[in-house]
Scaffold this motif. Sequence first.
Motif, mmCIF file in Angstrom:
data_model
loop_
_atom_site.group_PDB
_atom_site.id
_atom_site.type_symbol
_atom_site.label_atom_id
_atom_site.label_comp_id
_atom_site.label_asym_id
_atom_site.label_seq_id
_atom_site.Cartn_x
_atom_site.Cartn_y
_atom_site.Cartn_z
ATOM 1 N N ALA A 130 -6.214 -5.978 8.412
ATOM 2 C CA ALA A 130 -5.952 -7.355 8.817
ATOM 3 C C ALA A 130 -6.685 -7.738 10.107
ATOM 4 C CB ALA A 130 -4.454 -7.562 9.014
ATOM 5 N N THR A 131 -7.229 -6.761 10.799
ATOM 6 C CA THR A 131 -7.863 -7.040 12.086
ATOM 7 C C THR A 131 -9.221 -6.351 12.165
ATOM 8 O OG1 THR A 131 -5.666 -7.024 13.061
ATOM 9 C CG2 THR A 131 -7.496 -6.935 14.598
ATOM 10 N N GLY A 132 -10.227 -7.100 12.556
ATOM 11 C CA GLY A 132 -11.554 -6.520 12.741
ATOM 12 C C GLY A 132 -11.599 -5.724 14.039
ATOM 13 N N VAL A 133 -12.185 -4.546 13.984
ATOM 14 C CA VAL A 133 -12.204 -3.722 15.202
ATOM 15 C C VAL A 133 -13.625 -3.437 15.680
ATOM 16 C CG1 VAL A 133 -9.958 -2.618 14.915
ATOM 17 C CG2 VAL A 133 -11.942 -1.624 13.783
ATOM 18 N N LYS A 134 -14.606 -3.602 14.806
ATOM 19 C CA LYS A 134 -15.964 -3.266 15.245
ATOM 20 C C LYS A 134 -16.969 -4.133 14.491
ATOM 21 C CE LYS A 134 -19.045 0.699 15.609
ATOM 22 N NZ LYS A 134 -19.351 2.001 15.074
ATOM 23 N N ASP A 135 -17.916 -4.675 15.243
ATOM 24 C CA ASP A 135 -18.962 -5.497 14.613
ATOM 25 C C ASP A 135 -19.956 -4.563 13.912
ATOM 26 O OD1 ASP A 135 -20.919 -7.227 13.883
ATOM 27 O OD2 ASP A 135 -21.262 -8.066 15.887
ATOM 28 N N ARG A 136 -20.117 -4.706 12.611
ATOM 29 C CA ARG A 136 -21.023 -3.833 11.853
ATOM 30 C C ARG A 136 -22.182 -4.637 11.240
ATOM 31 N NH1 ARG A 136 -18.949 0.874 9.708
ATOM 32 N NH2 ARG A 136 -21.124 1.168 9.099
ATOM 33 N N PRO A 140 -8.575 5.885 0.263
ATOM 34 C CA PRO A 140 -8.534 6.171 1.697
ATOM 35 C C PRO A 140 -9.928 5.983 2.301
ATOM 36 C CG PRO A 140 -8.568 8.210 0.435
ATOM 37 C CD PRO A 140 -8.637 7.103 -0.556
ATOM 38 N N GLY A 141 -9.975 5.410 3.471
ATOM 39 C CA GLY A 141 -11.279 5.240 4.116
ATOM 40 C C GLY A 141 -11.296 4.025 5.004
ATOM 41 N N SER A 142 -12.452 3.744 5.557
ATOM 42 C CA SER A 142 -12.564 2.592 6.454
ATOM 43 C C SER A 142 -13.025 1.372 5.672
ATOM 44 C CB SER A 142 -13.529 2.904 7.595
ATOM 45 O OG SER A 142 -14.776 3.251 7.062
ATOM 46 N N THR A 143 -12.440 0.220 6.047
ATOM 47 C CA THR A 143 -12.737 -1.016 5.310
ATOM 48 C C THR A 143 -13.787 -1.838 6.046
ATOM 49 O OG1 THR A 143 -10.443 -1.013 4.604
ATOM 50 C CG2 THR A 143 -11.677 -3.039 4.220
ATOM 51 N N VAL A 161 -23.893 -12.823 6.653
ATOM 52 C CA VAL A 161 -23.971 -13.400 7.997
ATOM 53 C C VAL A 161 -23.328 -12.473 9.031
ATOM 54 C CG1 VAL A 161 -23.182 -15.344 9.417
ATOM 55 C CG2 VAL A 161 -23.954 -15.737 7.091
ATOM 56 N N ALA A 162 -22.241 -11.842 8.639
ATOM 57 C CA ALA A 162 -21.538 -10.967 9.589
ATOM 58 C C ALA A 162 -20.751 -9.913 8.831
ATOM 59 C CB ALA A 162 -20.592 -11.792 10.456
ATOM 60 N N ALA A 163 -20.555 -8.788 9.491
ATOM 61 C CA ALA A 163 -19.721 -7.736 8.893
ATOM 62 C C ALA A 163 -18.955 -7.037 10.001
ATOM 63 C CB ALA A 163 -20.583 -6.740 8.136
ATOM 64 N N VAL A 164 -17.700 -6.725 9.698
ATOM 65 C CA VAL A 164 -16.887 -6.001 10.690
ATOM 66 C C VAL A 164 -16.142 -4.867 9.998
ATOM 67 C CG1 VAL A 164 -16.514 -7.959 12.247
ATOM 68 C CG2 VAL A 164 -14.932 -7.591 10.352
ATOM 69 N N GLU A 165 -15.771 -3.899 10.812
ATOM 70 C CA GLU A 165 -14.915 -2.837 10.294
ATOM 71 C C GLU A 165 -13.473 -3.223 10.601
ATOM 72 O OE1 GLU A 165 -16.367 1.062 11.169
ATOM 73 O OE2 GLU A 165 -14.324 1.869 11.174
ATOM 74 N N LEU A 166 -12.578 -3.066 9.631
ATOM 75 C CA LEU A 166 -11.181 -3.447 9.841
ATOM 76 C C LEU A 166 -10.352 -2.240 10.266
ATOM 77 C CD1 LEU A 166 -10.536 -5.741 6.721
ATOM 78 C CD2 LEU A 166 -11.295 -6.418 8.997
ATOM 79 N N ASP A 167 -9.213 -2.524 10.863
ATOM 80 C CA ASP A 167 -8.300 -1.433 11.228
ATOM 81 C C ASP A 167 -7.531 -0.951 9.980
ATOM 82 O OD1 ASP A 167 -6.490 -3.408 10.684
ATOM 83 O OD2 ASP A 167 -5.489 -3.371 12.637
ATOM 84 N N GLU A 168 -6.615 -0.045 10.169
ATOM 85 C CA GLU A 168 -5.870 0.551 9.048
ATOM 86 C C GLU A 168 -5.085 -0.482 8.240
ATOM 87 O OE1 GLU A 168 -5.271 3.887 7.877
ATOM 88 O OE2 GLU A 168 -7.200 4.187 8.883
ATOM 89 N N THR A 169 -4.634 -1.563 8.931
ATOM 90 C CA THR A 169 -3.829 -2.577 8.242
ATOM 91 C C THR A 169 -4.705 -3.514 7.405
ATOM 92 O OG1 THR A 169 -3.970 -4.182 10.029
ATOM 93 C CG2 THR A 169 -2.158 -2.595 10.131
ATOM 94 N N HIS A 219 0.836 -1.208 0.000
ATOM 95 C CA HIS A 219 0.000 0.000 0.000
ATOM 96 C C HIS A 219 0.877 1.267 0.000
ATOM 97 C CE1 HIS A 219 -4.007 -1.807 0.890
ATOM 98 N NE2 HIS A 219 -3.241 -2.810 1.281
ATOM 99 N N HIS A 220 0.198 2.374 -0.141
ATOM 100 C CA HIS A 220 0.817 3.704 0.016
ATOM 101 C C HIS A 220 2.035 3.902 -0.879
ATOM 102 C CE1 HIS A 220 -1.889 3.543 3.302
ATOM 103 N NE2 HIS A 220 -1.128 2.759 4.030
ATOM 104 N N ILE A 221 1.944 3.510 -2.136
ATOM 105 C CA ILE A 221 3.038 3.740 -3.089
ATOM 106 C C ILE A 221 2.872 5.159 -3.634
ATOM 107 C CG2 ILE A 221 4.005 3.019 -5.319
ATOM 108 C CD1 ILE A 221 2.896 0.177 -4.594
ATOM 109 N N ASN A 222 3.943 5.947 -3.518
ATOM 110 C CA ASN A 222 3.789 7.379 -3.826
ATOM 111 C C ASN A 222 4.579 7.869 -5.029
ATOM 112 O OD1 ASN A 222 1.930 8.477 -1.844
ATOM 113 N ND2 ASN A 222 3.410 7.655 -0.367
ATOM 114 N N SER A 223 5.313 6.994 -5.702
ATOM 115 C CA SER A 223 6.074 7.451 -6.865
ATOM 116 C C SER A 223 6.358 6.275 -7.788
ATOM 117 C CB SER A 223 7.414 8.044 -6.406
ATOM 118 O OG SER A 223 8.216 7.021 -5.872
ATOM 119 N N GLY A 224 6.839 6.622 -8.985
ATOM 120 C CA GLY A 224 7.192 5.590 -9.948
ATOM 121 C C GLY A 224 8.291 4.681 -9.419
#
Lengths: 399, 673
Positions: free
Chosen positions: A220-226, A196-199, A210-218, A132-137
Amino acid sequence: MNSTGEPYVEVAGFQVPSRLIDGYQVHRAALSRDFDVLSLPRQVLLAGTSGAVPAEVSFAHGVPEASGLSAVTFAQDRRLARALLERAAVPKSAGASFSWRSISRARRYANKLGYPVVLREGVGENPVRAIHHINSGEELRAAFAELRRRDKADRTPGSNPHIAGYATTRLTFTHDEEGNEVAPLRSRMMVEEDVPGSTIRAFVVGGELVAAVELDETQATGVKDRTNDLPTELTQVLVRAAEAIPGLACATVDAIHRRDADSTQVQDFVVIGISERPRIETYLTASTDLDDVLGDALLGFQALEAGLSLGPVVDTIARPLEIEGLRHADKVADELPQVAKAHGITLEVHRADSVAGDIDAWASGAPAAIAALVELLMAGYLVDDKAAAVNFSKEAPSD
Amino acid sequence: MTELHTSENSVAEDTTKLNRPVALVRLVRFRRNDDKSQPSRIYAQVVGSHLDKEVRGIGQAELFQNGEHLILPANAWKCGETVLEALLSKQVPLGDIRQSTSLIDGLIHSVESSMPTEDDEPAHAAYHVVFRAIREAFLAFCTADSPVEDELGALLDGKMPKVSRYFVSPPPPAPTYNGTPANVFSDAPYIEPLPKDGTKGHLLEREALKYGMASTRYPNGAFVVTDSQSQQRMGFKWGRSPLASGVALSICSYKEATRRLLNRVDVPVPNGRVFSIADEAQAIQYADRIGYPVVCKPVAGLRGIGVVANIKNRNELEDALRLYKHSELGADDFVIEEHVPGEDYRIVVIGDRVVASVVRAPASVTGDGLHTVADLIEHKNQARQANPHLSSRPIKLSESLEYQLELAGLKYTSVPARGQVVLLANSANLSQGGDSFEIADELHPSIKELSVKAVQAVPGLGFCGLDMLIEDHTKPVWEQRVTVIELNAHAAIGSAQYPMWGTPAPVAKDFFEATCANADISLPVAQSERLSVELSIRGRVTGVGYRQWLKRKAVRFGLTGFVRNHGKSGVLAHIEGDADAVAALGYLAMTGPHRAVPTSVTMRHVGGLHRSAFEIISDPFKVRAVRKAKRVVSRMRRKVRKTLRLGTPRGMSLALPRFRTDEESSRQRLGPA
């Protein structure tokens, strides 16, 4: 996280590598319904109530039998999955595929798209490797070079725990200027908008969310049950995304809610990935009971497909345990009862055959603990050995 | 009886002394070194006999000129073959170098008309490299007065895997089985140009199209067929289909899982165990315990890679493990299992039915007392080219092949006796060059039952190519040893649909019908043998010569219709003709010419146009625009020329305009940071 950098999750008192959680969950769900189970390498689980081999329902890494072979293969091909999403009119992030040969074109495309961008592997395990976050050629070129690198373990599909049992085998490779083994020149990578935004990660099985969660910035980890607060239209888009791949019975879909968007309208979400695997480990960190919800949903769905009725939930199970294909059966026969006891499981060894590598035993305990014990034994994490099969059935085959 | 010496006999004797017949000619190309330090070389060899002694002449030349590696045109090689073949009918005059030179130069001259002009210097030079090698070989043959060392033979024995082209004449006899020549397939010309890894998928897509379904093809062999009635979609990729599950493949592709599972349902499997490469000593001990012969193979192998069968003792096992470690899967876990006697069968099961059965023999060649092992291998590989399934599975020149030759006391240049069968592999895998014979009609019902039982033990396996070792396929299982050694969840279609010998089975059709039945899709009663299809091609397909390329392919396949551009990044074509050819062109459309990058090809059935040829339709507006642009450019050219003649006016620069770099363009588009 252990010393090798592999993330672990605690389940039923065991430390289990997070990549085993999908398989563990369907295993637990099957045992909790008092099913007979046969575990085979690469997290294959056969379960049922009758026959020499209990096989009314089956899973590999938690992926149900109802997901066809071509479907799981499609899901591991990111370029193809994107094309199918487009045809299903599912909003997705802007992106295109390029090979090492067309790296200059990739740079021009990234310029046009605007940095930052994300580079993802075209084909591979889900979630695919990404930078992620590639900023140049220059950064894009470096990212390409990194993702091209092939590991010797890629050519060990039988013993590499990070390769799914149904994945395509990647035997071909070439060498770069520095002599590293790299993917063939024609292998493609995806250059995508780094939205950019929340996943939001959602699990869809049998056409239902069946289930949905919000992930953290990485991501890779669910942080909130949605699960219960997603807009209906977004739920529909997520289900449609899962159904875009023909024959995929269950999927975990990732979508990003654009940070700059001022509403939660569907057009503010873009789908960024579909996985054939549930990836339950990311749900359980958002809510402690979501992992069991997903495991039960997978078992329930596949049982329904097979016309198999689920019995009542049981707290304890006791039956013969057959362990096969150990390298050092005598040693395991000595160690296993102690390990089991430490986790509330009673395990009595009746016979150990060091030539054949087999152990006959009797085990009783909570379904979750026994499922974890067997999954770890099969993966080689419980003792210094790994089994080739574990049968935990009420009726042991007579010799 | 005393032979009478007549004047006729004396003449004959004189002729034998003065003329030397050419018995065999060879032309061999060795690849250049990987680091390009040594260029590619062409070797020619002329073999004959004189006074009961074999005489050889060899010539060689490098594909290298003025510090540049030369590319060898296909026709240059063909010309070389023609010259060498012409020598076979000649009586070579001895002792007259002028006459010999005149003979070979005359033959070379007769093919020079097909050479490119001298303007194309590298190609022209490449032709002469071939001729130089042949000329040198021929003149050496004419002047040789005693057997000389077989220089080419020594090279072939040491570097045969480096050979990239090989020609021998007269050729060895065509491969036969009990006097029956190999099968010929009418669709072979359509399948031959397709990407080799996608044939299985193509055969299934072809069935879908013949049943009136639409198909959208994506890169890497993936396609989705859609039933026009129910709008149901089914995905395929290579041999991966909806008729198997991910679970089924996870079991089938891991040999230890397959064995454990089948053992539980009383399907006979070989005894064996899995080991990691760190457990080598333990693996040897295990083999000692279960007894030799044993088999060593990767735990999750494919295409026979790393498999060594019939290992007879500890020393051979150590050799086999060394070979295994050098194979592509050599770092993975491996299985040691008992070597079970019997012939190798691929039995195709769909649902509860055996639809085909192919017995496979390890790669081999049969001697004729004249040709070398190398000649026989190359010739057999050419025969395999005519088989759609085997064309991409030649006999591979590998370490394990050389190991087999060594066991038989042979080399590449050995000449096996007439009828002598030389084994080139110890496993009967078609991917390693094995032969195939379809025998489903002869298969005993009890073997069919056992096959179905094995497949049904694996959940979600609607189709299976089951590998079995059987002593006699006409006898019941209880009268012999029958062992299941592998289950394949991929659509293993080609071996039974295109056997080298025996009646081909329509496996792709059966497979596709079963896939539709599984998805509750009802099919029409009959298939169409002619198709009229619209191809919608998306991706980078305009401005790259795509339409010309497609036309060439369509014409080659005997198809009619048209092709035109469709928007900025699309091409639309309408093709009509033989269903096999139309389906193949649909697949080929996904590859395109060198600069094209198609991202999808959709094939839909449309009404026939009944055209008599294949045309490129140009966009009239675009043609007009191009003409106008050309007029503007030529007007500007005239103006520039006029200005140059008059002299550059003060303050006017004739330098080319400077183009912006990507970064500058991007900055301009994005505005100030």
